[in-house]
Write a protein that holds these residues in place. Structure first.
Motif, PDB file in Angstrom:
ATOM      1  N   ILE A  21      -6.925   7.026   3.040  1.00  0.00           N
ATOM      2  CA  ILE A  21      -5.695   6.537   3.663  1.00  0.00           C
ATOM      3  C   ILE A  21      -4.768   6.163   2.515  1.00  0.00           C
ATOM      4  O   ILE A  21      -5.101   5.304   1.699  1.00  0.00           O
ATOM      5  N   GLU A  22      -3.622   6.838   2.462  1.00  0.00           N
ATOM      6  CA  GLU A  22      -2.694   6.682   1.346  1.00  0.00           C
ATOM      7  C   GLU A  22      -1.280   6.531   1.870  1.00  0.00           C
ATOM      8  O   GLU A  22      -0.983   6.916   2.999  1.00  0.00           O
ATOM      9  N   PRO A  23      -0.373   6.005   1.050  1.00  0.00           N
ATOM     10  CA  PRO A  23       1.020   5.882   1.476  1.00  0.00           C
ATOM     11  C   PRO A  23       1.704   7.241   1.572  1.00  0.00           C
ATOM     12  O   PRO A  23       1.396   8.164   0.821  1.00  0.00           O
ATOM     13  N   CYS A  24       2.628   7.350   2.525  1.00  0.00           N
ATOM     14  CA  CYS A  24       3.451   8.557   2.683  1.00  0.00           C
ATOM     15  C   CYS A  24       4.759   8.378   1.924  1.00  0.00           C
ATOM     16  O   CYS A  24       5.117   7.271   1.537  1.00  0.00           O
ATOM     17  N   LEU A  25       5.470   9.460   1.770  1.00  0.00           N
ATOM     18  CA  LEU A  25       6.778   9.390   1.123  1.00  0.00           C
ATOM     19  C   LEU A  25       7.797   8.630   1.964  1.00  0.00           C
ATOM     20  O   LEU A  25       8.755   8.083   1.445  1.00  0.00           O
ATOM     21  N   PHE A  26       7.601   8.594   3.277  1.00  0.00           N
ATOM     22  CA  PHE A  26       8.583   7.994   4.181  1.00  0.00           C
ATOM     23  C   PHE A  26       8.208   6.596   4.633  1.00  0.00           C
ATOM     24  O   PHE A  26       8.718   6.096   5.625  1.00  0.00           O
ATOM     25  N   GLY A  27       7.282   5.935   3.934  1.00  0.00           N
ATOM     26  CA  GLY A  27       6.974   4.540   4.218  1.00  0.00           C
ATOM     27  C   GLY A  27       5.802   4.300   5.141  1.00  0.00           C
ATOM     28  O   GLY A  27       5.411   3.166   5.342  1.00  0.00           O
TER      29      GLY A  27
END
Length: 83
Positions: free
Chosen positions: A27-33
């Motif tokens: 589970i990682e951060p996306c570019l869009f928050g």
């Protein structure tokens, strides 16, 4: 915004059955928050299969996060749709 990265990696090997598999989840951060859940699996040393789901919030892809907060975890249906 995601505050902590989650990663899980499991290997299963059985030399008698000529089996060498792995399963990985992140589970990682996306570019869009939001957050993205990436699942990867396959035979060790072979081409990898993967699937990515995108979520608006960090807690939605992680059903076990509700256990630590005292709430009941949602039932696992085997299919997860992006929110």
């Amino acid at each position: 915004m995601i505050t902590q990265n989650y990663q899980l990696y499991i290997e299963r090997t059985d030399h008698a059955k000529n089996m060498a598999r792995f399963y990985a989840m992140a589970i990682e951060p996306c570019l869009f928050g939001g957050a993205s859940l990436t699942l990867r699996w396959g035979r060790i040393g072979a081409r990898v299969q993967s699937k990515t789901h995108h979520f608006d919030h960090e807690r939605k892809p992680c059903p076990f996060s509700s256990i630590s907060s005292g709430r009941n975890a949602p039932a696992d249906t085997g299919h997860h749709r992006p929110y």
